[in-house]
Structures are given as structure tokens and as C-alpha cells.
Scaffold this active site. Sequence first.
Site, short mmCIF file in Angstrom:
data_model
loop_
_atom_site.label_atom_id
_atom_site.label_comp_id
_atom_site.label_asym_id
_atom_site.label_seq_id
_atom_site.Cartn_x
_atom_site.Cartn_y
_atom_site.Cartn_z
N ASP A 1 11.83 -1.14 30.80
CA ASP A 1 10.40 -1.43 30.64
C ASP A 1 9.84 -2.09 31.90
OD1 ASP A 1 9.27 -0.59 28.27
OD2 ASP A 1 9.89 -2.37 27.14
N LYS B 1 9.66 2.75 31.71
CA LYS B 1 8.67 2.97 30.64
C LYS B 1 7.50 2.04 30.87
CE LYS B 1 9.35 1.50 26.15
NZ LYS B 1 8.25 0.53 25.94
N GLU C 1 3.34 1.00 29.23
CA GLU C 1 2.47 1.10 28.05
C GLU C 1 1.08 1.60 28.41
OE1 GLU C 1 2.40 -2.68 26.01
OE2 GLU C 1 4.58 -2.72 25.77
N GLU D 1 4.54 3.56 18.79
CA GLU D 1 4.81 2.31 18.07
C GLU D 1 3.75 2.07 17.01
OE1 GLU D 1 5.95 -1.06 20.43
OE2 GLU D 1 5.69 -2.46 18.77
O1 KIV Z 1 10.24 -3.63 24.33
C1 KIV Z 1 10.81 -2.89 23.50
O2 KIV Z 1 11.89 -3.19 22.99
C2 KIV Z 1 10.13 -1.65 23.16
C3 KIV Z 1 10.63 -0.91 21.96
C4 KIV Z 1 10.36 -1.68 20.75
C5 KIV Z 1 10.11 0.45 21.89
O3 KIV Z 1 9.24 -1.25 23.81
#
Ligand code: KIV
Length: 264
Positions: A88, A117, A119, A183
Site C-alpha cells: 500500500d 496499491k 486508493e 471495500e
Molecule cells: O490496508 C489494508 O489492509 C487494505 C485491505 C483491507 C484491503 O487495504
Amino acid sequence: MKLEEQKMNNKIINFIKKKNKSKIISLTAYSKNIASIIDRHCDLILVGDSLGTVLYNFSSTKKVTLDMMIEHSRSVRMGVKKSLMVVDMPHNTYRNPKEALGNAKKIIAKTKCDAIKLEGGKKVVQIIKNLIKNKIPVMGHLGVLPQSATNFKFKGKKLTERKRLLKDAKLLEEVGVFSIVLECVESSLAKEITKMINIPTIGIGASVHCDGQVLVTDDLIGLNPIKVRFVKKFANITKQINTAIIKFKNEVKNKKFPKKINSY
Ligand code: KIV
């Protein structure tokens, strides 16, 4: 850049091919030990910025830093042998294309992850475009967006919201993300999105209709005392840890541990 124009690594190509064939298994990991246990069961391991709330007790993921993500990901990397590893990008690390590219390159160079990833939908499309142009594979994330959310209500009740999410999913697919996390998205909308796009959707609180599911590992094993509708506790590790610690404590008190075999 369209998916077919990108030069992708085999892991990502095989991941995409699972759509409509077999359900995709994804879980989070924040450390080597958990990563090495879950690796053989998973298609994708996510170093989620949820570590901010789950491990550090932050009230939201907003306080998670790039350095925190990098350090945890370096640990996870040691445990991941076969799964696709995605990291992330934390809050405020992708506010414009230049900042996003610099930080994504840093994450990839320091953690050797396969993809990042981030958002958002339309708002982050130019940022994603630039990352993909620079050969950085991107996973999208729509629905409830914890980095900017003011509430955690599921998405897709209102028609305007449904239309926006459908548009965002299409946009993300068009700019070349290889998969999208949904989500807390209403079931029939998650189904519609999953049918509409040719890349896998990974749901968390987004129904059985998604191509795969992701959960925070600490939640599903009962280590994190969270109570939300979309989490199912598949084990009670807290109970097992307690049992082990009580045994240790009793043996120490009764001088049964350490035995000769444990001593030098
Ligand atoms: O930060 C995280 O763990 C996530 C998942 C819940 C998809 O983005």
C-alpha cells in the site's frame, strides 16, 4: 496504458488469468513470520496500511508513513516466496504524479514488491497513468477508502454513488490497473462491477460476487479484537496464546521449566 500494452511479470499475468476460473485468495501480512505461513495458501499478499490501526493503534491509516510501510514490507518480503506481493502507498505519498512516482519507485527498490496499491478513482487516474507509464504495476482500491473516509458506511446505496463507482472501476481498468480491491461495496454493485471489467475484483465486505477475497490476517485469526460485519474469525489465536503463556507461567513458578534438556 491498456493492460495488453504493458510488459507485465508472469506473476501478474497469471493472477489476472484467474478471473472467471478460480477464486483469488488474498491476505495481509505485516511481518516475515505471518507472510511465510500464509504464502503457500495465497495468490496475493498485501502489506496493507491497515497496519497503522491494527499494530500501532492509530485512529486511522492517515498517520502511516512511507518508512513504516517500507520496513514492514522488507520483513514480509523475506517470507513471501510465491504469492504476488503488493504494498500500500500510504496517505499523502501520492498527491501528484511526480510525488507518487518517486515514492512508488522507492517502495519497489527497497522492498522488491511486485506492485503497489493506492486508493481512489477519477481523482487518482492521472497519478496511476503516470505510474503505469513508468512500468510500475498498480492495484486500485474503490468503495470505502480508509485514507480519506469520514465514515465507514458501505458504498452503493445511492444511485449517484453506484454510477460513480461503476465509472471509476471502468476508468481504472482503462488506465491499466491489474486488479481492484472493492471495500464495503453493496453486493449487487460489486457483482455488476465484477462482470463489467476484465480484471479481477478483490472484495472485502463486498460479497461473494467478487473474483477474490481479502481479509486482514490478524482479524481472521482472532488476534485483533475487531467486530465488524465483514470479518469472520476463522480461529481464536488469542485464546491459544493465552493457553501457552499460562502453561509457561505455571511451569516457571513450579520450577518445571527449564528442565535439564533446556539448560547448559
Ligand atoms: O490496508 C489494508 O489492509 C487494505 C485491505 C483491507 C484491503 O487495504
